[in-house]
Scaffold this motif. Structure first.
Motif, mmCIF file in Angstrom:
data_model
loop_
_atom_site.group_PDB
_atom_site.id
_atom_site.type_symbol
_atom_site.label_atom_id
_atom_site.label_comp_id
_atom_site.label_asym_id
_atom_site.label_seq_id
_atom_site.Cartn_x
_atom_site.Cartn_y
_atom_site.Cartn_z
ATOM 1 N N HIS A 15 4.934 6.435 -8.379
ATOM 2 C CA HIS A 15 3.937 5.380 -8.214
ATOM 3 C C HIS A 15 3.678 4.685 -9.543
ATOM 4 O O HIS A 15 3.491 5.336 -10.577
ATOM 5 N N HIS A 17 1.028 1.759 -11.297
ATOM 6 C CA HIS A 17 -0.270 1.085 -11.154
ATOM 7 C C HIS A 17 -0.304 0.009 -12.238
ATOM 8 O O HIS A 17 -0.866 0.211 -13.317
ATOM 9 N N CYS A 22 -6.338 -1.014 -10.110
ATOM 10 C CA CYS A 22 -6.006 -1.759 -8.891
ATOM 11 C C CYS A 22 -4.983 -0.958 -8.086
ATOM 12 O O CYS A 22 -4.714 0.198 -8.389
ATOM 13 N N GLY A 23 -4.419 -1.566 -7.039
ATOM 14 C CA GLY A 23 -3.562 -0.849 -6.125
ATOM 15 C C GLY A 23 -2.302 -0.298 -6.760
ATOM 16 O O GLY A 23 -1.854 -0.733 -7.830
ATOM 17 N N ILE A 25 1.885 0.868 -6.502
ATOM 18 C CA ILE A 25 3.163 0.476 -5.934
ATOM 19 C C ILE A 25 4.039 1.722 -5.851
ATOM 20 O O ILE A 25 4.262 2.397 -6.864
ATOM 21 N N GLN A 65 -3.779 -5.688 -4.537
ATOM 22 C CA GLN A 65 -2.456 -5.066 -4.388
ATOM 23 C C GLN A 65 -1.404 -5.839 -5.179
ATOM 24 O O GLN A 65 -1.127 -6.996 -4.899
ATOM 25 N N THR A 67 2.521 -6.584 -6.566
ATOM 26 C CA THR A 67 3.938 -6.464 -6.243
ATOM 27 C C THR A 67 4.714 -6.947 -7.454
ATOM 28 O O THR A 67 4.405 -8.013 -7.994
ATOM 29 N N GLN A 183 -2.643 8.018 -2.886
ATOM 30 C CA GLN A 183 -3.123 6.799 -3.536
ATOM 31 C C GLN A 183 -4.497 7.019 -4.166
ATOM 32 O O GLN A 183 -4.828 6.404 -5.185
ATOM 33 N N PRO A 232 -8.900 3.380 -0.373
ATOM 34 C CA PRO A 232 -8.055 2.264 -0.818
ATOM 35 C C PRO A 232 -7.833 1.204 0.245
ATOM 36 O O PRO A 232 -7.437 0.086 -0.077
#
Length: 287
Positions: A15, A17, A22-23, A25, A65, A67, A183, A232
């Motif tokens: 993962h 961040h 924040c979210g 990935i 989120q 990307t 998460q 989340p």
């Protein structure tokens, strides 16, 4: 487990961040750099004093989120147009403060500042960590190892186990609560092959990456605040996770603080690539 006391582990998930708090990935592979995984906690949101803000104060940050694309990072949040942040462009030099560390950073411009301010309801700006800056983890836990980190709270990597999450979810179910995902805990490496919270007892893990060995050392239990209780999916805080952990995760090494996962530092393997499914050899820590 072998006769020498070591064991095989497997990377179940990786993962990133990109923006602190924040979210997350989930990625299939990640490059190891001096501060952890490439792009992990490379950006932060700061207040008017330049102090990093987190879900502790602004739980709606969980709804943002990211990307990662080839040339930019795209940020999405409910009710907002997508924000594109260039990976190779920054604006004015500035400073940012994370806990007790004030470090060099770069402001990401007025558009990013307005986007975060509008969504979170406070006057905020977005900054990127200056790669020339050396922010070091706490030597009380790393000893002679000078472990660099970017905008993470304190250490370059966070390691947790699928078995640890399974045990938590078993306890949540027993108390009538819904299961949670990893998460909530913002781990970088999630490992299979361990007993519940077995990462607590590991010393080093070596992964045989194509570029050469990646060696990480687990140095400090990760004490937990209120962030794991932020959903989340909704950005709303609760208390079920903290309540469940408090029943069995008080850690004497941190004077009874509630812990989940282990902070880790990098001993070897800069510029190597970790991949999900990769196996590693872990050794136990003996007091």
């Amino acid at each position: 487990m072998s006769a020498t006391g070591d064991l095989d582990v497997r990377i179940a998930a990786l993962h990133l961040h990109p923006v602190k708090s924040c979210g997350a990935i989930a990625v299939d592979e990640a490059v190891v750099i001096e501060t952890g995984l490439e792009f992990d906690r490379a950006w932060a949101v700061v207040d008017e004093r330049g102090v990093a803000v987190t879900q502790r104060d602004l739980p709606r940050m969980a709804l943002i989120q990211p990307t990662l694309k080839h040339i930019d990072m795209v940020l999405r949040a409910p009710g907002m147009l997508a924000l594109h942040v260039a990976l190779d462009t920054v604006e004015a030099a500035t400073q940012a403060t994370v806990w007790n560390d004030t470090v060099k950073a770069y402001d990401m411009g007025d558009l990013a500042a307005q986007w975060f301010s509008d969504f979170l309801g406070r006057k905020l700006r977005t900054v990127r960590f200056d790669p020339e800056q050396r922010r070091l983890a706490d030597a009380r836990w790393t000893g002679p190892i000078e472990a660099e980190t970017a905008f993470a709270d304190a250490y370059p990597l966070l390691v947790a186990s699928t078995a640890g999450l399974d045990e938590l979810n078993r306890r949540l179910a027993a108390s009538g609560q819904s299961p949670v995902t990893m998460q909530r805990f913002r781990a970088n490496l999630v490992l299979d092959g361990l007993d519940a919270n077995g990462e607590d007892h590991l010393d080093e893990i070596v992964f045989a990456a194509p570029e050469g060995p990646v060696r990480i050392k687990l140095v400090k239990p990760c004490d937990r605040c209120t962030v794991p209780d932020v959903d989340p999916a909704t950005g709303t805080p609760g208390h079920a996770v903290g309540d469940a952990l408090s029943a069995y995760r008080a850690d004497a090494r941190l004077d009874g603080a509630i812990t989940f996962g282990m902070n880790a530092v990098i001993l070897e393997g800069i510029e190597a690539t970790l991949k999900t499914g990769m196996t590693g050899r872990a050794t136990y820590k003996f007091a």
